[in-house]
Design a protein around this motif. Structure first.
Motif, mmCIF file in Angstrom:
data_model
loop_
_atom_site.group_PDB
_atom_site.id
_atom_site.type_symbol
_atom_site.label_atom_id
_atom_site.label_comp_id
_atom_site.label_asym_id
_atom_site.label_seq_id
_atom_site.Cartn_x
_atom_site.Cartn_y
_atom_site.Cartn_z
ATOM 1 N N VAL A 94 0.860 -1.175 0.000
ATOM 2 C CA VAL A 94 0.000 0.000 0.000
ATOM 3 C C VAL A 94 0.899 1.229 0.000
ATOM 4 O O VAL A 94 1.641 1.456 0.944
ATOM 5 N N ARG A 95 0.821 1.961 -1.074
ATOM 6 C CA ARG A 95 1.624 3.184 -1.197
ATOM 7 C C ARG A 95 0.667 4.356 -1.066
ATOM 8 O O ARG A 95 -0.102 4.657 -1.977
ATOM 9 N N ALA A 96 0.714 4.980 0.105
ATOM 10 C CA ALA A 96 -0.173 6.110 0.366
ATOM 11 C C ALA A 96 0.517 7.067 1.327
ATOM 12 O O ALA A 96 1.369 6.662 2.116
ATOM 13 N N GLY A 97 0.133 8.299 1.268
ATOM 14 C CA GLY A 97 0.720 9.313 2.138
ATOM 15 C C GLY A 97 0.125 9.279 3.529
ATOM 16 O O GLY A 97 -0.673 8.405 3.877
ATOM 17 N N ARG A 98 0.541 10.254 4.321
ATOM 18 C CA ARG A 98 0.008 10.375 5.671
ATOM 19 C C ARG A 98 -1.492 10.623 5.599
ATOM 20 O O ARG A 98 -1.988 11.273 4.698
ATOM 21 N N ARG A 99 -2.204 10.068 6.559
ATOM 22 C CA ARG A 99 -3.653 10.237 6.666
ATOM 23 C C ARG A 99 -4.387 9.677 5.451
ATOM 24 O O ARG A 99 -5.437 10.161 5.060
ATOM 25 N N GLY A 100 -3.815 8.638 4.839
ATOM 26 C CA GLY A 100 -4.435 8.027 3.676
ATOM 27 C C GLY A 100 -5.423 6.920 4.010
ATOM 28 O O GLY A 100 -6.048 6.367 3.117
ATOM 29 N N GLY A 101 -5.532 6.571 5.284
ATOM 30 C CA GLY A 101 -6.483 5.541 5.685
ATOM 31 C C GLY A 101 -5.901 4.142 5.760
ATOM 32 O O GLY A 101 -6.645 3.164 5.819
ATOM 33 N N LYS A 102 -4.588 4.038 5.777
ATOM 34 C CA LYS A 102 -3.949 2.717 5.803
ATOM 35 C C LYS A 102 -4.267 1.956 7.096
ATOM 36 O O LYS A 102 -4.634 0.790 7.055
ATOM 37 N N THR A 103 -4.150 2.621 8.236
ATOM 38 C CA THR A 103 -4.368 1.960 9.519
ATOM 39 C C THR A 103 -5.814 1.505 9.675
ATOM 40 O O THR A 103 -6.071 0.383 10.110
ATOM 41 N N VAL A 104 -6.749 2.340 9.298
ATOM 42 C CA VAL A 104 -8.162 1.967 9.385
ATOM 43 C C VAL A 104 -8.467 0.835 8.407
ATOM 44 O O VAL A 104 -9.195 -0.109 8.737
ATOM 45 N N GLY A 105 -7.896 0.893 7.222
ATOM 46 C CA GLY A 105 -8.090 -0.183 6.247
ATOM 47 C C GLY A 105 -7.568 -1.515 6.755
ATOM 48 O O GLY A 105 -8.208 -2.554 6.600
ATOM 49 N N ILE A 106 -6.407 -1.489 7.394
ATOM 50 C CA ILE A 106 -5.844 -2.711 7.959
ATOM 51 C C ILE A 106 -6.707 -3.211 9.109
ATOM 52 O O ILE A 106 -6.876 -4.412 9.289
ATOM 53 N N ALA A 107 -7.284 -2.307 9.888
ATOM 54 C CA ALA A 107 -8.191 -2.720 10.968
ATOM 55 C C ALA A 107 -9.410 -3.436 10.396
ATOM 56 O O ALA A 107 -9.862 -4.446 10.953
ATOM 57 N N ILE A 108 -9.921 -2.943 9.284
ATOM 58 C CA ILE A 108 -11.049 -3.610 8.623
ATOM 59 C C ILE A 108 -10.650 -5.021 8.210
ATOM 60 O O ILE A 108 -11.376 -5.991 8.465
ATOM 61 N N LEU A 109 -9.476 -5.145 7.584
ATOM 62 C CA LEU A 109 -8.991 -6.475 7.181
ATOM 63 C C LEU A 109 -8.803 -7.391 8.385
ATOM 64 O O LEU A 109 -9.143 -8.579 8.338
ATOM 65 N N ALA A 110 -8.264 -6.859 9.470
ATOM 66 C CA ALA A 110 -8.007 -7.664 10.668
ATOM 67 C C ALA A 110 -9.308 -8.188 11.270
ATOM 68 O O ALA A 110 -9.402 -9.370 11.631
ATOM 69 N N VAL A 111 -10.314 -7.346 11.370
ATOM 70 C CA VAL A 111 -11.593 -7.772 11.947
ATOM 71 C C VAL A 111 -12.268 -8.794 11.044
ATOM 72 O O VAL A 111 -12.838 -9.780 11.532
ATOM 73 N N ARG A 112 -12.182 -8.611 9.750
ATOM 74 C CA ARG A 112 -12.754 -9.604 8.822
ATOM 75 C C ARG A 112 -12.058 -10.956 8.969
ATOM 76 O O ARG A 112 -12.706 -12.003 8.987
ATOM 77 N N ALA A 113 -10.735 -10.942 9.080
ATOM 78 C CA ALA A 113 -9.980 -12.189 9.259
ATOM 79 C C ALA A 113 -10.305 -12.824 10.614
ATOM 80 O O ALA A 113 -10.437 -14.044 10.724
ATOM 81 N N PHE A 114 -10.456 -12.005 11.635
ATOM 82 C CA PHE A 114 -10.831 -12.497 12.960
ATOM 83 C C PHE A 114 -12.184 -13.188 12.909
ATOM 84 O O PHE A 114 -12.382 -14.254 13.494
ATOM 85 N N GLN A 115 -13.104 -12.594 12.176
ATOM 86 C CA GLN A 115 -14.439 -13.168 12.038
ATOM 87 C C GLN A 115 -14.387 -14.536 11.350
ATOM 88 O O GLN A 115 -15.228 -15.393 11.597
ATOM 89 N N GLN A 116 -13.375 -14.764 10.531
ATOM 90 C CA GLN A 116 -13.207 -16.047 9.845
ATOM 91 C C GLN A 116 -12.425 -17.055 10.684
ATOM 92 O O GLN A 116 -12.106 -18.139 10.215
ATOM 93 N N GLY A 117 -12.056 -16.667 11.917
ATOM 94 C CA GLY A 117 -11.382 -17.593 12.812
ATOM 95 C C GLY A 117 -9.870 -17.556 12.765
ATOM 96 O O GLY A 117 -9.203 -18.442 13.288
#
Length: 109
Positions: free
Chosen positions: A27-50
């Motif tokens: 992910v190539r993005a500047g500061r405040r590009g939403g990388k951390t929130v996007g990764i949190a979304i991915l993490a919760v989805r993966a958590f939901q899958q066990g």
């Protein structure tokens, strides 16, 4: 077990990597590009899958933002006792399983 989670809708730039089917992404993005929130979304989805998720980052500020999003998404299962939360270790896990999300700093590991 299906958990009731509330995830933010990813914006256009986040959706590009959040919906990616590739195993590894850059992910190539500047500061405040939403990388951390996007990764949190991915993490919760993966958590939901066990799955087990480890989020490691150099700064505590990034962990705090990630942790805020994870707690908000899993608020209802946490309140119902389906998911155990440890604020000190920054972990959420399903009781009696190895399914968890852990956030920690990787500075001077």
């Amino acid at each position: 077990m299906n958990l009731d989670i509330i995830l933010p809708a990813p914006h256009k730039a986040q959706a590009a990597f959040v919906s990616s089917k590739y195993k590894r992404n850059v992910v190539r993005a500047g500061r405040r590009g939403g990388k951390t929130v996007g990764i949190a979304i991915l993490a919760v989805r993966a958590f939901q899958q066990g799955r087990r998720i480890l989020y490691a980052t150099p700064t505590q500020d990034q962990i705090e933002r990630f942790w805020f999003e994870v707690k908000r998404a899993l608020e209802e299962p946490i309140e119902k006792g389906l998911v155990l939360k440890n604020e000190t270790k920054h972990t959420v896990e399903r009781a009696g399983s190895e399914n968890r999300i852990r956030a920690k700093t990787a500075w001077n590991a």
